[in-house]
Design a protein around this motif. Structure first.
Motif, short mmCIF file in Angstrom:
data_model
loop_
_atom_site.label_atom_id
_atom_site.label_comp_id
_atom_site.label_asym_id
_atom_site.label_seq_id
_atom_site.Cartn_x
_atom_site.Cartn_y
_atom_site.Cartn_z
N TYR A 52 6.00 4.07 -12.07
CA TYR A 52 5.84 3.75 -10.65
C TYR A 52 4.95 4.77 -9.95
CZ TYR A 52 7.14 1.96 -6.03
OH TYR A 52 7.11 1.43 -4.78
N LEU A 53 5.25 6.05 -10.17
CA LEU A 53 4.42 7.12 -9.62
C LEU A 53 3.52 7.67 -10.73
CD1 LEU A 53 7.03 9.07 -7.43
CD2 LEU A 53 5.55 7.19 -6.77
N GLY A 54 3.04 8.87 -10.57
CA GLY A 54 2.24 9.50 -11.61
C GLY A 54 0.78 9.12 -11.52
N CYS A 55 0.07 9.43 -12.59
CA CYS A 55 -1.36 9.18 -12.65
C CYS A 55 -1.67 8.30 -13.86
CB CYS A 55 -2.14 10.49 -12.74
SG CYS A 55 -3.93 10.30 -12.72
N PRO A 56 -2.18 7.08 -13.70
CA PRO A 56 -2.55 6.53 -12.40
C PRO A 56 -1.36 6.03 -11.60
CG PRO A 56 -3.06 4.95 -14.10
CD PRO A 56 -2.57 6.18 -14.81
N GLY A 57 -0.37 5.40 -12.23
CA GLY A 57 0.83 4.94 -11.54
C GLY A 57 0.59 3.67 -10.74
N ILE A 58 1.65 2.86 -10.62
CA ILE A 58 1.55 1.59 -9.92
C ILE A 58 1.14 1.79 -8.46
CG2 ILE A 58 2.94 -0.32 -9.00
CD1 ILE A 58 4.45 -0.34 -11.63
N VAL A 59 1.77 2.74 -7.79
CA VAL A 59 1.51 2.96 -6.36
C VAL A 59 0.05 3.32 -6.13
CG1 VAL A 59 2.05 4.43 -4.38
CG2 VAL A 59 3.88 3.60 -5.85
N ASN A 60 -0.46 4.27 -6.90
CA ASN A 60 -1.84 4.70 -6.71
C ASN A 60 -2.85 3.60 -7.02
OD1 ASN A 60 -0.88 7.24 -6.04
ND2 ASN A 60 -1.07 8.03 -8.13
N VAL A 61 -2.65 2.91 -8.14
CA VAL A 61 -3.58 1.85 -8.53
C VAL A 61 -3.56 0.73 -7.50
CG1 VAL A 61 -4.05 0.06 -10.25
CG2 VAL A 61 -3.43 2.37 -10.99
N ASN A 62 -2.36 0.36 -7.06
CA ASN A 62 -2.23 -0.72 -6.08
C ASN A 62 -2.98 -0.39 -4.79
OD1 ASN A 62 -0.73 -3.15 -4.80
ND2 ASN A 62 -0.17 -1.45 -3.48
N ASN A 63 -2.80 0.81 -4.27
CA ASN A 63 -3.42 1.15 -2.99
C ASN A 63 -4.93 1.36 -3.10
OD1 ASN A 63 -1.18 1.09 -1.10
ND2 ASN A 63 -0.36 2.83 -2.22
N ILE A 64 -5.40 1.81 -4.26
CA ILE A 64 -6.85 1.90 -4.48
C ILE A 64 -7.46 0.49 -4.49
CG2 ILE A 64 -8.63 2.47 -6.17
CD1 ILE A 64 -6.93 4.89 -6.96
N CYS A 65 -6.80 -0.42 -5.23
CA CYS A 65 -7.29 -1.81 -5.27
C CYS A 65 -7.29 -2.43 -3.88
CB CYS A 65 -6.42 -2.64 -6.22
SG CYS A 65 -6.57 -2.21 -7.97
N LEU A 66 -6.22 -2.21 -3.12
CA LEU A 66 -6.14 -2.77 -1.78
C LEU A 66 -7.21 -2.18 -0.86
CD1 LEU A 66 -2.29 -2.96 -1.10
CD2 LEU A 66 -3.84 -4.84 -1.63
N ALA A 67 -7.43 -0.86 -0.97
CA ALA A 67 -8.43 -0.22 -0.12
C ALA A 67 -9.82 -0.79 -0.40
CB ALA A 67 -8.42 1.29 -0.34
N GLY A 85 5.05 -6.78 -13.85
CA GLY A 85 5.79 -7.54 -12.85
C GLY A 85 6.00 -6.74 -11.59
N THR A 86 6.29 -5.46 -11.74
CA THR A 86 6.46 -4.59 -10.57
C THR A 86 5.15 -4.45 -9.81
OG1 THR A 86 8.19 -3.35 -11.73
CG2 THR A 86 7.18 -2.30 -9.82
N PHE A 87 4.04 -4.31 -10.54
CA PHE A 87 2.74 -4.21 -9.90
C PHE A 87 2.45 -5.46 -9.07
CE2 PHE A 87 -1.86 -5.00 -9.84
CZ PHE A 87 -2.30 -3.81 -9.26
N VAL A 88 2.79 -6.63 -9.60
CA VAL A 88 2.57 -7.89 -8.88
C VAL A 88 3.38 -7.90 -7.59
CG1 VAL A 88 2.92 -10.38 -8.93
CG2 VAL A 88 1.98 -9.22 -10.93
N HIS A 89 4.66 -7.46 -7.66
CA HIS A 89 5.50 -7.41 -6.47
C HIS A 89 4.93 -6.44 -5.43
CE1 HIS A 89 8.62 -10.13 -7.49
NE2 HIS A 89 9.18 -9.41 -8.43
N VAL A 90 4.52 -5.27 -5.90
CA VAL A 90 3.99 -4.25 -4.98
C VAL A 90 2.71 -4.75 -4.32
CG1 VAL A 90 3.03 -1.93 -4.81
CG2 VAL A 90 5.06 -2.33 -6.20
N MET A 91 1.84 -5.37 -5.11
CA MET A 91 0.60 -5.92 -4.56
C MET A 91 0.90 -7.00 -3.53
SD MET A 91 -2.79 -6.09 -4.59
CE MET A 91 -3.43 -5.38 -6.12
N LYS A 92 1.80 -7.92 -3.88
CA LYS A 92 2.12 -9.02 -2.96
C LYS A 92 2.84 -8.49 -1.72
CE LYS A 92 2.42 -12.62 -0.92
NZ LYS A 92 2.43 -11.72 0.19
N GLY A 93 3.68 -7.46 -1.90
CA GLY A 93 4.42 -6.92 -0.77
C GLY A 93 3.52 -6.41 0.33
N ALA A 94 2.38 -5.84 -0.06
CA ALA A 94 1.46 -5.30 0.94
C ALA A 94 0.40 -6.31 1.35
CB ALA A 94 0.78 -4.04 0.39
N MET A 95 -0.08 -7.10 0.39
CA MET A 95 -1.22 -7.98 0.68
C MET A 95 -0.75 -9.38 1.03
SD MET A 95 -4.53 -8.95 -1.64
CE MET A 95 -3.57 -10.06 -2.65
#
Length: 442
Positions: free
Chosen positions: A260-275, A40-50
């Motif tokens: 949220y952080l770490g490897c891979p972590g929500i932030v890293n995975v989200n921004n790789i997918c977006l890139a 659910g957090t990943f969905v929010h983070v993805m939607k927040g940016a995209m």
């Protein structure tokens, strides 16, 4: 969460005992009534940016060039991820050091300054208020209401005998927004973000249909940007990743915040997918339309076709469903500041009233100035580099000062270079926004 003056001095001058710090894990001491899942957090983070801004990436790549644009998009995604890590990781260290379960964005700045030298401590309250007051301005929500109203106006008026003003459509869009903005738990906003993200992906699929209807061409396509176009690319691409206002609201409400952080972590995975997604759409769109590419690729599609109209409608609905997550942030800050003054038995009514008044204010401003996006763009150009770049740098630098910067103080050098980049975005973005405002009235 206030800091006792004595504890500030004690922690700043004496530090905290390492063994005591090791015994305390802030994540294990959080009490959240309705925590959000990792997905659910990943969905929010993805939607927040995209948002629908993904359809502007071909224009961004046109300004960045095929080679530099793709490489730059990935580097900017890494830069934004790094800024998020600076903020959240420093907040975790402060929580561990002071033995408190969580901090907000503004509180992290305040606490970091409180742990610094006596000269720095007074800046904590100033930084805290800057962050809080800016986040209380519902910038995204204002733009969203104007966007939905304008889209409905263009679609319906062009295909019917109606000649309604855009303000009527803004008021109509406000009706479902009343229900969406009354959702108070971030966990229950996940379905709205999921629907919005799905609709945006549907837009992307339809866009790809138009892009690949004819062969792509590499003829006369720039590989690298000019100096003037570089500014446009950097601003558009970096802030395509930006969802700084959601960092702490979503991470603080997680059932497993360590994901949220770490490897891979929500932030890293989200921004790789977006890139990857941004680069693909950007390159394909630029190869298809070349220098004729518009600010949004949908403007290059034949507007008389029903499928092009579907993109507009899906965009409007996606944006409408997105308003809840962006509405959550300012309301959370306002409620944090006023809830102690409201008797517990009136909390539900007060929350309902605040949310309704906020929405009325947003709709009123949107109806009063339907081209508010231009003015809000100016505010964003000024504050976004500060929130998304400078404050993460400030937090990390103050917390590490004076001796925790590594070999040859490489972290301090790195932070300084990032700060100069933020200054560049601030100056160029402000100039561009002022020019847009001037053009609006010429």
């Amino acid at each position: 969460m206030s800091i006792n003056a004595t504890s500030k001095d004690t922690l700043a001058e004496l530090g905290a005992d390492d063994d005591t710090q090791d015994d305390y894990d802030p994540y294990k001491h959080r009490t959240i009534s309705k925590p959000n899942s990792t997905f659910g957090t990943f969905v929010h983070v993805m939607k927040g940016a995209m948002g629908v801004g993904i359809l502007s990436m071909p224009f961004a790549i046109r300004n960045g060039g095929l080679v530099f644009g793709v490489i730059g998009t990935f580097l900017l995604g890494m830069l934004y991820s790094h800024c998020v890590h600076l903020l959240v990781d420093t907040a975790y260290k402060i929580c561990k050091r002071e033995r408190i379960p969580m901090l907000s964005f503004a509180q992290t700045l305040d606490h970091a300054c409180a742990l610094g030298s006596p000269r720095i401590r007074p800046l904590g309250k100033i930084f805290k208020n800057i962050v809080d007051y800016f986040l209380m301005i519902p910038i995204s929500s204002m733009i969203y209401m104007v966007f939905v109203g304008s889209t409905l106006h263009d679609v319906i008026n062009a295909r019917t005998d109606l000649d309604w003003d855009v303000r009527i459509y803004i008021l109509l869009a406000a009706v479902p927004a009343i229900g969406i903005t009354q959702v108070r738990e971030i966990k229950y906003l996940v379905p709205f973000s999921a629907i919005a993200t799905t609709l945006i992906f549907a837009n992307v699929v339809i866009s790809l249909y138009y892009i690949f209807k004819e062969p792509l061409s590499f003829d006369d396509r720039d590989l690298f940007p000019s100096f003037n176009s570089l500014t446009t690319f950097l601003g558009a691409a970096y802030f395509a990743f930006d969802a700084t206002s959601l960092i702490f609201p979503v991470s603080n409400q997680m059932k497993h915040p360590e994901h949220y952080l770490g490897c891979p972590g929500i932030v890293n995975v989200n921004n790789i997918c977006l890139a990857i997604l941004y680069s693909f759409i950007g390159v394909a769109g630029y190869l298809r339309y070349g220098d004729k590419i518009q600010g949004s690729i949908t403007l290059n599609f034949p507007q008389e076709e029903d499928l092009a109209m579907v993109i507009q409608v899906l965009s409007a609905v996606a944006i409408l469903f997105s308003i809840g997550i962006f509405f959550y942030v300012p309301i959370e800050i306002v409620w944090r500041r006023v809830h102690d003054r409201v008797p517990p038995k009136w909390h539900v009514a007060a929350q309902t009233g605040i949310r309704l008044l906020y929405l009325i204010g947003i709709v009123g401003i949107a109806c009063g100035v339907p081209d508010i996006g231009t003015f809000v763009g100016f505010i964003g150009a000024v504050f976004n580099p500060i929130l998304a770049l400078w404050f993460p740098i400030i937090v990390d630098t103050i917390y590490r000062w004076p001796g925790d910067f590594g070999w040859m103080k490489w972290r301090l050098v790195k932070n300084s270079l990032m700060a100069f980049f933020g200054l560049y975005l601030l100056i160029t973005g402000t100039i561009s926004s002022v020019e847009d405002i001037i053009d609006l009235y010429n």
